[in-house]
Structures are given as structure tokens and as C-alpha cells.
Design a protein around this motif. Structure first.
Motif, PDB file in Angstrom:
ATOM      1  N   ALA A 215       0.831  -1.204   0.000  1.00  0.00           N
ATOM      2  CA  ALA A 215       0.000   0.000   0.000  1.00  0.00           C
ATOM      3  C   ALA A 215       0.865   1.252   0.000  1.00  0.00           C
ATOM      4  CB  ALA A 215      -0.930  -0.009   1.214  1.00  0.00           C
ATOM      5  N   THR A 216       1.962   1.231   0.760  1.00  0.00           N
ATOM      6  CA  THR A 216       2.869   2.366   0.786  1.00  0.00           C
ATOM      7  C   THR A 216       3.492   2.592  -0.583  1.00  0.00           C
ATOM      8  OG1 THR A 216       3.383   1.928   3.113  1.00  0.00           O
ATOM      9  CG2 THR A 216       4.918   3.320   1.902  1.00  0.00           C
ATOM     10  N   THR A 217       3.897   1.521  -1.248  1.00  0.00           N
ATOM     11  CA  THR A 217       4.490   1.629  -2.582  1.00  0.00           C
ATOM     12  C   THR A 217       3.501   2.208  -3.584  1.00  0.00           C
ATOM     13  OG1 THR A 217       5.925  -0.269  -2.143  1.00  0.00           O
ATOM     14  CG2 THR A 217       5.599   0.345  -4.444  1.00  0.00           C
ATOM     15  N   VAL A 218       2.285   1.701  -3.574  1.00  0.00           N
ATOM     16  CA  VAL A 218       1.259   2.194  -4.504  1.00  0.00           C
ATOM     17  C   VAL A 218       0.989   3.676  -4.259  1.00  0.00           C
ATOM     18  CG1 VAL A 218      -1.179   2.022  -5.128  1.00  0.00           C
ATOM     19  CG2 VAL A 218       0.182  -0.054  -4.830  1.00  0.00           C
ATOM     20  N   SER A 219       0.816   4.038  -2.977  1.00  0.00           N
ATOM     21  CA  SER A 219       0.503   5.418  -2.643  1.00  0.00           C
ATOM     22  C   SER A 219       1.613   6.372  -3.063  1.00  0.00           C
ATOM     23  CB  SER A 219       0.252   5.543  -1.139  1.00  0.00           C
ATOM     24  OG  SER A 219       0.039   6.881  -0.768  1.00  0.00           O
ATOM     25  N   MET A 220       2.854   6.036  -2.728  1.00  0.00           N
ATOM     26  CA  MET A 220       3.970   6.930  -3.049  1.00  0.00           C
ATOM     27  C   MET A 220       4.244   6.958  -4.551  1.00  0.00           C
ATOM     28  SD  MET A 220       4.559   8.246  -0.219  1.00  0.00           S
ATOM     29  CE  MET A 220       5.808   9.312  -0.921  1.00  0.00           C
ATOM     30  N   SER A 221       4.027   5.870  -5.251  1.00  0.00           N
ATOM     31  CA  SER A 221       4.210   5.865  -6.705  1.00  0.00           C
ATOM     32  C   SER A 221       3.199   6.795  -7.376  1.00  0.00           C
ATOM     33  CB  SER A 221       4.065   4.444  -7.258  1.00  0.00           C
ATOM     34  OG  SER A 221       5.064   3.598  -6.737  1.00  0.00           O
ATOM     35  N   GLU A 222       1.945   6.721  -6.925  1.00  0.00           N
ATOM     36  CA  GLU A 222       0.917   7.587  -7.493  1.00  0.00           C
ATOM     37  C   GLU A 222       1.186   9.054  -7.182  1.00  0.00           C
ATOM     38  OE1 GLU A 222      -2.614   5.936  -5.834  1.00  0.00           O
ATOM     39  OE2 GLU A 222      -2.836   4.419  -7.427  1.00  0.00           O
ATOM     40  N   ARG A 223       1.651   9.336  -5.975  1.00  0.00           N
ATOM     41  CA  ARG A 223       1.972  10.714  -5.616  1.00  0.00           C
ATOM     42  C   ARG A 223       3.148  11.235  -6.442  1.00  0.00           C
ATOM     43  NH1 ARG A 223       0.396  12.530  -0.109  1.00  0.00           N
ATOM     44  NH2 ARG A 223      -1.250  11.137   0.586  1.00  0.00           N
ATOM     45  N   THR A 224       4.111  10.364  -6.724  1.00  0.00           N
ATOM     46  CA  THR A 224       5.254  10.774  -7.527  1.00  0.00           C
ATOM     47  C   THR A 224       4.839  11.050  -8.964  1.00  0.00           C
ATOM     48  OG1 THR A 224       6.724   9.438  -6.136  1.00  0.00           O
ATOM     49  CG2 THR A 224       7.576  10.131  -8.271  1.00  0.00           C
ATOM     50  N   ARG A 225       3.926  10.290  -9.501  1.00  0.00           N
ATOM     51  CA  ARG A 225       3.433  10.555 -10.860  1.00  0.00           C
ATOM     52  C   ARG A 225       2.706  11.907 -10.911  1.00  0.00           C
ATOM     53  NH1 ARG A 225       2.444   7.971 -15.601  1.00  0.00           N
ATOM     54  NH2 ARG A 225       3.293   6.013 -14.797  1.00  0.00           N
ATOM     55  N   GLU A 226       1.961  12.224  -9.834  1.00  0.00           N
ATOM     56  CA  GLU A 226       1.271  13.513  -9.790  1.00  0.00           C
ATOM     57  C   GLU A 226       2.250  14.673  -9.618  1.00  0.00           C
ATOM     58  OE1 GLU A 226      -1.372  13.081  -6.538  1.00  0.00           O
ATOM     59  OE2 GLU A 226      -2.680  11.624  -7.544  1.00  0.00           O
ATOM     60  N   ASN A 227       3.335  14.420  -8.881  1.00  0.00           N
ATOM     61  CA  ASN A 227       4.347  15.451  -8.632  1.00  0.00           C
ATOM     62  C   ASN A 227       5.730  14.843  -8.822  1.00  0.00           C
ATOM     63  OD1 ASN A 227       5.876  17.614  -7.811  1.00  0.00           O
ATOM     64  ND2 ASN A 227       5.179  17.592  -5.676  1.00  0.00           N
ATOM     65  N   PRO A 228       6.241  14.799 -10.041  1.00  0.00           N
ATOM     66  CA  PRO A 228       7.509  14.105 -10.335  1.00  0.00           C
ATOM     67  C   PRO A 228       8.699  14.623  -9.539  1.00  0.00           C
ATOM     68  CG  PRO A 228       6.323  14.629 -12.359  1.00  0.00           C
ATOM     69  CD  PRO A 228       5.619  15.346 -11.250  1.00  0.00           C
ATOM     70  N   ASP A 229       8.619  15.834  -9.005  1.00  0.00           N
ATOM     71  CA  ASP A 229       9.761  16.401  -8.292  1.00  0.00           C
ATOM     72  C   ASP A 229      10.037  15.717  -6.953  1.00  0.00           C
ATOM     73  OD1 ASP A 229      10.149  18.230 -10.304  1.00  0.00           O
ATOM     74  OD2 ASP A 229       8.920  19.790  -9.357  1.00  0.00           O
ATOM     75  N   ILE A 230       9.106  14.917  -6.456  1.00  0.00           N
ATOM     76  CA  ILE A 230       9.310  14.262  -5.153  1.00  0.00           C
ATOM     77  C   ILE A 230       9.782  12.816  -5.315  1.00  0.00           C
ATOM     78  CG2 ILE A 230       7.550  15.725  -4.068  1.00  0.00           C
ATOM     79  CD1 ILE A 230       5.698  13.244  -4.049  1.00  0.00           C
ATOM     80  N   TYR A 231      10.400  12.513  -6.443  1.00  0.00           N
ATOM     81  CA  TYR A 231      10.794  11.122  -6.684  1.00  0.00           C
ATOM     82  C   TYR A 231      11.841  10.633  -5.691  1.00  0.00           C
ATOM     83  CZ  TYR A 231      15.073  12.742  -9.029  1.00  0.00           C
ATOM     84  OH  TYR A 231      16.277  13.318  -9.316  1.00  0.00           O
ATOM     85  N   ARG A 232      12.661  11.545  -5.152  1.00  0.00           N
ATOM     86  CA  ARG A 232      13.681  11.117  -4.187  1.00  0.00           C
ATOM     87  C   ARG A 232      13.045  10.657  -2.877  1.00  0.00           C
ATOM     88  NH1 ARG A 232      16.098  15.613  -6.625  1.00  0.00           N
ATOM     89  NH2 ARG A 232      18.077  15.149  -7.687  1.00  0.00           N
ATOM     90  N   ILE A 233      12.155  11.493  -2.332  1.00  0.00           N
ATOM     91  CA  ILE A 233      11.503  11.101  -1.088  1.00  0.00           C
ATOM     92  C   ILE A 233      10.565   9.929  -1.325  1.00  0.00           C
ATOM     93  CG2 ILE A 233       9.458  12.594  -1.194  1.00  0.00           C
ATOM     94  CD1 ILE A 233      11.676  11.995   1.874  1.00  0.00           C
ATOM     95  N   GLY A 234       9.999   9.833  -2.535  1.00  0.00           N
ATOM     96  CA  GLY A 234       9.173   8.680  -2.877  1.00  0.00           C
ATOM     97  C   GLY A 234       9.994   7.399  -2.885  1.00  0.00           C
TER      98      GLY A 234
END
Length: 413
Positions: A215-234
Motif C-alpha cells: 500500500a505504501t508503494t502504490v501510494s507513493m508511486s501515485e503521488r510521484t506521478r502527480e508530482n515528479p519532483d518528489i521522486y527522491r523522497i518517494g
């Protein structure tokens, strides 16, 4: 005779100490006051100890006699202070019982000390407990209570034996594992709600991994797609949640089959260690990005729990059949395929099979590691599928290194 007297005297002192400990807490609490405090509670404990030591048949009558003045004092407290809380009243009755348990046996003394300590901590943690409860909304509280009720009511009704119609499965064992795994996730979920973003993404990522690394992976992956600049913290969130899966598996093995734990501790411990180092590097690289949290759901939900129970039962049956038909290779194939979806099921299954002597400890260890590696591959795949290319590359490199070390340790051992 002297040894008996000394032992009894020591237990009286322990009972007095337990009563004093609870009494001090009650007197310091706002609800202690005139009702009962640091002098009354030790007397309650001594009454229980004396009655149990010399007149054990009168313990029930003693509790009834004590309940009368306690009730009068409670009514007076309600009338004078307007406080209808039952905590101090219940603590008083429990203190009498703890005093009786203390002198009943050596095991009783140990139990009384542990319970007395837990009771004191529970009583003193009133503000903290209320804050925790207030942070959980009413809908989640109702859902959690319903789930707990279902688990508690259903468990004793299930037969504790292998049922031929169910292909030899033990219904109570399966439901017990459902409650255990869900409960483990729920504890982490509550902690994640309490901590929130104020304590940082590191701790919330760890707790998210205990709740559900997928669930954490899915959530953070979707958030990163919405905001690509947070890929490091994702990347950090996904990696640390995936690493937490290994200690979680060790906890499950420690409960189901403790004798398997030392052998499994080496490969999963090594994977956890390298994962922590990699997570540290990724976290340091992500400090410039804003913090964000995974969107986690309450694990105390009936449908996911039933689904896990079905998956666990299927994996258990398939593992047994695969081992009887294909031998060790069948176990490993089942572990890999099961691990792609859920590592808890294969961990519990192989731990139980090893405890029953159906497979060897080395087979169980290798199978669990294979399942864990398969699950890390799933995380990398989800990062590519639901996230961005940058996220997918970094997660694949990090989890690939962890998986490679796990394979190396298993091969060497």
C-alpha cells in the motif's frame, strides 16, 4: 519451616509493593483524591494476600465484603465531585486480586508483578490514551471494534483440528493467523496516525511498511506521478517500507515457530542491514524535497482480512501439495509466486510446515527469503508501472542490491 515463612513474608512484601505502586498513581491522579490512595491500595493488596494465604476459600466472600464500602465510597465521590469514572473502583478490586495471586504460587508472584506494572502504566497513561483515541475518527473506531468483535467471537467457535472437507486445514489456526497479521498491521497503523508528518517521513515510512509495504508503494508511486519532483523522497518511502518487511517476517516467525528464527535471522538480518544503509543514503539525498505521507487505510477491515485468510489457506495447501509432488523445488516455486502478491502468507505457511516437521529448516528459510525477494521485485514493478521512470530506476537499483545480497547469503549458507 523458616524457608516457608521467609517465602511467604517476601510475597507479602511484593503484594504490599504492588498495592503501593498503584496507590501512589491513583493519589497523584485527579480521580484519586478522597476515594482511595497511597495508604488504601496497599491495604487492599495485603487483604487479598492474607486471605489467599490462610483462608483461600473465603476470597470470594472477602471481595464481596470489600465491594460494599467501595460502593459507598464511590457513590459519595459521585455526589461530591460529580465524577462517575469507574477506573479507581476497578483498580481497587483488581489490587485485592493481585495481592491474592502474589501468594498463590511462584508463577502467581511473577504474573502479579507484571500485571501490576502494566496496570500502573495504563492508569498513568490516561492523557496519552485519550489523545490517541481522539485522533481516530468515529467511523474508524466503529470499524475496528466490529473487526475485533468478529475475531474474538469467531475464533472459539472454529474447530481446532484438521478438517477433511477442507483438505486437512485447521480453521482455528488460519483465523488465528488472520487476527495476528491484521493486529500487527493495526498497531503500526495507529502509531502512524499518532506520529503523522510531524516526526518526519522516516518514521512514517517505517510504520507504513509494517501496515502494508505494498500500500505504501502504490501510494507513493501515485503521488510521484502527480508530482515528479518528489521522486527522491518517494524512493525513500518505498525502499524503507520494503525493508521493514524483513523484520516483520522475523516477528511472525518468532510467534509461529521460534526455533526457526535463528536460521532465518542471518539472511533477513543481512538484507535489513544493507537496506538500512541504502535507505540512509537515499534519505540524505531527499532532504531538499518536501515531506509527504503515504495514504494508508485502517487494516481492521473484514473484507481484506477474509481475503488474506483465503490466500493463506490456498498457499498452505499448494505448498503441501507442491512439496509432496515436486519436492523442495515445488516449495521454492510456490514461495516465489506467493511472494509476488503477499509475503506474510508464505512466511506463516513455511514456518508452520517446518514446525510440523514436513519440511526442513533450510527449506523453510530459503523459501521465506525467496518470497521476500519476489515481493521486493513487485515493489520495483509497481514503482515503474504507477510512478515515474526516475522513481522506477532508483527503487530497482536499491531493492535489487538488497535482493542480490539475500540470494548470496542463501547460496553461501
Amino acid at each position: 519451616m523458616v524457608e516457608i515463612v521467609d517465602s511467604l513474608f517476601l510475597r507479602f512484601l511484593v503484594a504490599f509493593g504492588i498495592g503501593a505502586l498503584i496507590g501512589l498513581e491513583r493519589e497523584q491522579a485527579e480521580s484519586g483524591g478522597m476515594f482511595a490512595g497511597s495508604r488504601t491500595f496497599p491495604l487492599f493488596a495485603l487483604i487479598g494476600a492474607i486471605v489467599q494465604a490462610f483462608f483461600p476459600g473465603l476470597l470470594a466472600a472477602t471481595l464481596l465484603v470489600i465491594a460494599i464500602p467501595l460502593t459507598v465510597a464511590y457513590v459519595a465521590k459521585v455526589l461530591t465531585e460529580g465524577d462517575i469514572g469507574l477506573t479507581t473502583l476497578v483498580a481497587a478490586v483488581l489490587t485485592v486480586l493481585l495481592g491474592a495471586i502474589t501468594v498463590s504460587s511462584e508463577r502467581g508472584t511473577l504474573v502479579a508483578i507484571i500485571v501490576g506494572g502494566v496496570v500502573t502504566v495504563l492508569l498513568s497513561a490516561k492523557p496519552t490514551i485519550h489523545r490517541i483515541v481522539n485522533r481516530i475518527d468515529e467511523r474508524e473506531r466503529r470499524a475496528s471494534l466490529k473487526f475485533i468483535l468478529v475475531v474474538v467471537v469467531v475464533l472459539p467457535l472454529l474447530p481446532d483440528r484438521e478438517i477433511d472437507v477442507l483438505y486437512g486445514l485447521n480453521p482455528r489456526f488460519i483465523w488465528l493467523m488472520v487476527g495476528f497479521v491484521t493486529g500487527l498491521s493495526f498497531v503500526a497503523y495507529i502509531l502512524s496516525r499518532i506520529v503523522g508528518a510531524k516526526r518526519g517521513i522516516a518514521l512514517t515510512g517505517i510504520l507504513g511498511g509494517f501496515v502494508s509495504s505494498t500500500a505504501t508503494t502504490v501510494s507513493m508511486s501515485e503521488r510521484t506521478r502527480e508530482n515528479p519532483d518528489i521522486y527522491r523522497i518517494g524512493t525513500f518511502s518505498i525502499v524503507v517500507a520494503s525493508i521493514v518487511m524483513f523484520p516483520r517476517a522475523l516477528i511472525e516467525v518468532a510467534v509461529v515457530n521460534p526455533t526457526l528464527l535463528p536460521q532465518l535471522l542471518v539472511p533477513l538480518g543481512a538484507m535489513t542491514g544493507i537496506g538500512v544503509l541504502i535507505s540512509g543514503v537515499v534519505y540524505w539525498d531527499s532532504q531538499a524535497e518536501p515531506e509527504t505521507e503515504a495514504d494508508l487505510k485502517n487494516p481492521f477491515r473484514l473484507r481484506p482480512a477474509l481475503f488474506f485468510g483465503a490466500v493463506f489457506a490456498v498457499v498452505l495447501l499448494v505448498s503441501q501439495s507442491a512439496h509432496s509432488v515436486f519436492g523442495v523445488s515445488g516449495i521454492y516455486a510456490t514461495a516465489f509466486l506467493s511472494g509476488l502478491a503477499d509475503v506474510d502468507a508464505i512466511t506463516l505457511t513455511l514456518s508452520a510446515l517446518e514446525a510440523e516437521g514436513e519440511i526442513s529448516a533450510s527449506t523453510a528459510t530459503t523459501g521465506i527469503v525467496i518470497g521476500a525477494i519476489a515481493n521486493t521485485l513487485t515493489k520495483a514493478g509497481l514503482a515503474w508501472l504507477l510512478g515515474t521512470a526516475a522513481l522506477g530506476r532508483r527503487v530497482t537499483v536499491a531493492l535489487g542490491a538488497v535482493s542480490a545480497l539475500g540470494i548470496l547469503v542463501v547460496v553461501v549458507l
